[in-house]
Design a protein around this motif. Structure first.
Motif, PDB file in Angstrom:
ATOM      1  N   SER A 160       0.823  -1.220   0.000  1.00  0.00           N
ATOM      2  CA  SER A 160       0.000   0.000   0.000  1.00  0.00           C
ATOM      3  C   SER A 160       0.850   1.259   0.000  1.00  0.00           C
ATOM      4  N   GLU A 161       1.948   1.239   0.750  1.00  0.00           N
ATOM      5  CA  GLU A 161       2.794   2.425   0.848  1.00  0.00           C
ATOM      6  C   GLU A 161       3.659   2.617  -0.390  1.00  0.00           C
ATOM      7  N   ARG A 162       4.173   1.521  -0.948  1.00  0.00           N
ATOM      8  CA  ARG A 162       5.080   1.637  -2.092  1.00  0.00           C
ATOM      9  C   ARG A 162       4.329   1.801  -3.407  1.00  0.00           C
ATOM     10  N   TYR A 163       3.268   1.028  -3.573  1.00  0.00           N
ATOM     11  CA  TYR A 163       2.537   1.027  -4.847  1.00  0.00           C
ATOM     12  C   TYR A 163       1.032   1.062  -4.586  1.00  0.00           C
ATOM     13  N   PRO A 164       0.497   2.216  -4.194  1.00  0.00           N
ATOM     14  CA  PRO A 164      -0.935   2.291  -3.838  1.00  0.00           C
ATOM     15  C   PRO A 164      -1.872   1.862  -4.958  1.00  0.00           C
ATOM     16  N   ALA A 165      -1.456   2.058  -6.221  1.00  0.00           N
ATOM     17  CA  ALA A 165      -2.326   1.675  -7.337  1.00  0.00           C
ATOM     18  C   ALA A 165      -2.522   0.167  -7.404  1.00  0.00           C
ATOM     19  N   LEU A 166      -1.574  -0.591  -6.845  1.00  0.00           N
ATOM     20  CA  LEU A 166      -1.639  -2.044  -6.950  1.00  0.00           C
ATOM     21  C   LEU A 166      -2.450  -2.681  -5.828  1.00  0.00           C
ATOM     22  N   THR A 167      -3.101  -1.864  -5.020  1.00  0.00           N
ATOM     23  CA  THR A 167      -4.043  -2.397  -4.043  1.00  0.00           C
ATOM     24  C   THR A 167      -5.398  -2.671  -4.684  1.00  0.00           C
ATOM     25  N   LYS A 168      -5.557  -2.281  -5.940  1.00  0.00           N
ATOM     26  CA  LYS A 168      -6.770  -2.550  -6.708  1.00  0.00           C
ATOM     27  C   LYS A 168      -6.396  -3.392  -7.933  1.00  0.00           C
ATOM     28  N   PRO A 169      -7.379  -4.103  -8.521  1.00  0.00           N
ATOM     29  CA  PRO A 169      -7.091  -4.857  -9.755  1.00  0.00           C
ATOM     30  C   PRO A 169      -6.536  -3.945 -10.842  1.00  0.00           C
ATOM     31  N   VAL A 170      -5.721  -4.522 -11.716  1.00  0.00           N
ATOM     32  CA  VAL A 170      -5.034  -3.772 -12.766  1.00  0.00           C
ATOM     33  C   VAL A 170      -5.217  -4.486 -14.106  1.00  0.00           C
ATOM     34  N   LEU A 171      -5.458  -3.697 -15.143  1.00  0.00           N
ATOM     35  CA  LEU A 171      -5.475  -4.224 -16.511  1.00  0.00           C
ATOM     36  C   LEU A 171      -4.228  -3.731 -17.234  1.00  0.00           C
ATOM     37  N   VAL A 172      -3.428  -4.663 -17.745  1.00  0.00           N
ATOM     38  CA  VAL A 172      -2.236  -4.316 -18.518  1.00  0.00           C
ATOM     39  C   VAL A 172      -2.532  -4.571 -19.995  1.00  0.00           C
ATOM     40  N   ILE A 173      -2.386  -3.530 -20.814  1.00  0.00           N
ATOM     41  CA  ILE A 173      -2.589  -3.656 -22.259  1.00  0.00           C
ATOM     42  C   ILE A 173      -1.235  -3.540 -22.944  1.00  0.00           C
ATOM     43  N   VAL A 174      -0.899  -4.538 -23.752  1.00  0.00           N
ATOM     44  CA  VAL A 174       0.405  -4.582 -24.408  1.00  0.00           C
ATOM     45  C   VAL A 174       0.221  -4.377 -25.906  1.00  0.00           C
ATOM     46  N   GLU A 175       0.587  -3.199 -26.382  1.00  0.00           N
ATOM     47  CA  GLU A 175       0.547  -2.906 -27.823  1.00  0.00           C
ATOM     48  C   GLU A 175       1.716  -3.602 -28.514  1.00  0.00           C
ATOM     49  N   GLU A 176       1.508  -3.950 -29.797  1.00  0.00           N
ATOM     50  CA  GLU A 176       2.534  -4.655 -30.580  1.00  0.00           C
ATOM     51  C   GLU A 176       3.053  -5.862 -29.789  1.00  0.00           C
ATOM     52  N   ALA A 177       2.110  -6.669 -29.328  1.00  0.00           N
ATOM     53  CA  ALA A 177       2.457  -7.762 -28.404  1.00  0.00           C
ATOM     54  C   ALA A 177       3.422  -8.768 -29.007  1.00  0.00           C
ATOM     55  N   HIS A 178       3.477  -8.850 -30.348  1.00  0.00           N
ATOM     56  CA  HIS A 178       4.402  -9.812 -30.967  1.00  0.00           C
ATOM     57  C   HIS A 178       5.865  -9.433 -30.722  1.00  0.00           C
ATOM     58  N   ILE A 179       6.131  -8.177 -30.351  1.00  0.00           N
ATOM     59  CA  ILE A 179       7.495  -7.768 -29.982  1.00  0.00           C
ATOM     60  C   ILE A 179       7.897  -8.435 -28.666  1.00  0.00           C
ATOM     61  N   PHE A 180       6.969  -8.452 -27.709  1.00  0.00           N
ATOM     62  CA  PHE A 180       7.278  -8.920 -26.356  1.00  0.00           C
ATOM     63  C   PHE A 180       7.063 -10.420 -26.193  1.00  0.00           C
ATOM     64  N   ALA A 181       6.187 -10.992 -27.018  1.00  0.00           N
ATOM     65  CA  ALA A 181       5.915 -12.422 -26.914  1.00  0.00           C
ATOM     66  C   ALA A 181       5.952 -13.048 -28.299  1.00  0.00           C
TER      67      ALA A 181
END
Length: 560
Positions: free
Chosen positions: A397-418
């Motif tokens: 909670s103190e370090r990353y308050p945004a991560l106390t809630k669910p998160v959606l990660v969207i990866v553009e040009e996903a074929h680069i990363f996977a």
């Protein structure tokens, strides 16, 4: 009179539990491709179907019968009235399921159809109100049915995020517009926290009235990433085992020495410390008179100081490693920073991490760090809540308050990363999120214009697919193989789509549908950085001024 009271045709010929053919009533307006239809099965239940093909035939001029001369004589001999009476319009429909039972009960999600439609049954257009009830179930207003533009299509945000999704299309078909609409709807309607990995800087100017967008400069702190990520960042080949070995020795030694001195070093300072340590080890080799004196000391992963003799090949590996660090500092120094990107993520906003300007190795390294950090901290937080571990909950909670809630990660040009058939650190963490993210509130959206270059396992884990125009047959087949919901007949639909039109299948939509995605700019007053550059316009820009100057100069040069 309602649409259901106007029969568009009569079931004609053979029918099954999942398909039927009907002859179209030419007196009424012709149903369009992709239209939703209603017919009753043998149990009296209303069955919902989708029009898949429609064709015009004439019994007097059946294909394959006679030559051009025969057809010409037929046209000349028979009157137009006779020819018209021999004409028929045949259509084929795919059964989607039982919509309303014989007792009048309406099923918002069609149930499987168990019995065929009886030949001779009349076929009607589906009621608008029935379609509205089917497609209104969701938080994300994505667009309207292509065949019924007064019916809005909503997606269920819970299923879209928790079960992951993919947006696939050729360049220029509307991927970026679709992502802009999705993120706007998620943030505005359900206060979602969205993180976009943006390789081309397309979403840096994402905006709409009342927008909550948080642009984040992509930076990497070498002191925070893993050794495997660091090696990828530097571009050290996987088979360069000795260079990777010494990278680990230097990395752990510098971190342990800084810890013992009570210093926190990150960003470019960490790179400098590593370079100095390598220089120190090189000098030991060069200034030693015997092999026995060529000894360096490093810290292992347990913090124990260990001696090691340096040989000629070790020296070469150290020199090359120093070159790698120098190249990183010189070419990508702007991306090296002690700032932790994870701490920059804000809750209830679209957080756009701009990766433009990075090489693929740097993109993959940062993506791996972000994906790993989000999943790991979400796991820690959820476990802390479930086990009542207050220290763990407080730390996240103190370090990353945004991560106390669910998160959606969207990866553009996903074929680069996977990339398909290759493994890297980003692929590893994308795979983990695809498999385990649902349990800890981490959703994944992948976007690509080259589906056949995407990792098989990751694509198959996306349970909602928004597929815009795909022309390449190999791409179509690959997407079909990666999704149980895409049938053979849907492939033809995908190829026939226009710009901004999509076939949507999967968990987040009640039934598969062909949808015209909302225009982010026109329908939502939004703006994003996607779209093509007006090349001709920029070439012509200033041309008139140049011509005027040229004319003035020519007049000035005339003899007096």
């Amino acid at each position: 009179m309602e649409a259901r009271d106007k029969p568009v045709g009569i079931v004609f010929g053979e029918s099954t539990t999942d398909h039927f053919t009907f002859i179209v009533n030419p007196k009424n307006e012709l149903p369009r491709f992709g239209e939703f239809l209603i017919a009753r099965n043998r149990d009296g239940d209303e069955v919902l179907a989708l029009l898949k093909s429609i064709r015009n035939i004439n019994w007097l001029m059946d294909a394959g019968r006679g030559s051009y001369d025969y057809v010409e004589k037929t046209v000349n001999v028979f009157s137009k009235g006779v020819l018209d009476k021999s004409e028929a319009i045949l259509a084929t429909a795919k059964v989607l399921g039982v919509l309303r039972r014989s007792d009048g009960e309406f099923l918002a999600k069609p149930a499987p159809n168990r019995v065929p439609i009886k030949p001779g049954e009349k076929v009607y257009l589906a009621r608008d109100e029935d379609l509205e009830r089917i497609f209104s179930q969701g938080h994300v207003k994505l667009g309207r049915l292509i065949a019924r533009d007064n019916v809005e299509v909503n997606l269920d945000a819970n299923k879209l995020v928790s079960r992951h999704f993919a947006v696939l299309a050729v360049t220029g078909a509307g991927k970026s517009n679709t992502i802009a609409v999705l993120t706007k709807e998620l943030v505005s309607n359900v206060n979602a926290t969205v993180v976009i990995l943006d390789p081309h800087g397309e979403y840096q100017r994402l905006s709409w009235p009342g927008a909550r967008v948080n642009p984040i400069k992509a930076t990497i702190d070498p002191g925070r990433i893993r050794l495997s990520e660091f090696a990828t960042l530097l571009g050290i080949a996987e088979n360069a085992s000795l260079q990777r070995r010494f990278l680990g020795l230097v990395y752990r030694t510098v971190r342990e020495e800084m810890r013992r001195k009570g210093k926190v070093v990150g960003g470019m300072d960490f790179i400098h410390e590593m370079e100095e340590k390598i220089e120190e080890w090189i000098r030991i080799y060069e200034n030693s008179e015997s092999k026995e004196e060529r000894v360096i000391y490093y810290y292992d992963d347990k913090g124990i100081k260990v001696p090691r003799k340096i040989q000629q090949r070790d020296l070469e590996a150290l020199i090359r490693l120093k070159d790698y660090l120098g190249e990183l500092r010189a070419n990508f120094g702007e991306f090296i920073s002690p700032v932790n990107v994870l701490s920059e993520i804000r809750p209830g906003m679209v957080n756009v991490i701009d990766l433009s300007g990075m090489e693929e190795e740097q993109m993959i390294t940062l993506a791996s760090f972000v994906l790993r950090g989000i999943l790991k901290n979400r796991i820690d937080y959820v476990k802390g809540v479930r086990t009542n571990d207050r220290n763990l909950v407080r730390e996240v909670s103190e370090r990353y308050p945004a991560l106390t809630k669910p998160v959606l990660v969207i990866v553009e040009e996903a074929h680069i990363f996977a990339p398909r058939g290759e493994k890297n650190q980003a692929t590893l963490w994308l795979g983990k999120i695809a498999r385990e993210g649902r349990k800890f509130g981490v959703g994944l959206g992948i976007v690509s214009q080259r589906p056949k270059k995407l990792d098989d396992d990751i694509l198959s884990q996306t349970n909602t697919k928004i597929i815009l125009k795909l022309v390449e047959p190999n791409d179509q087949r690959y997407v079909q193989q990666a999704s149980e919901q895409i049938s053979e007949d849907l492939l033809g639909d995908i190829a026939s789509l226009g710009v901004g039109e999509a076939v949507i299948v999967g968990y987040a939509i009640t039934i598969p549908a062909m949808v015209k995605i909302y225009s982010f700019e026109k329908d939502m007053n939004g703006h994003y950085g996607g779209g093509d550059i007006d090349i001709v316009g920029e070439w012509l820009e200033g041309r008139e001024d140049e011509e005027e100057v040229t004319e003035e100069e020519a007049i000035a040069e005339l003899p007096l």
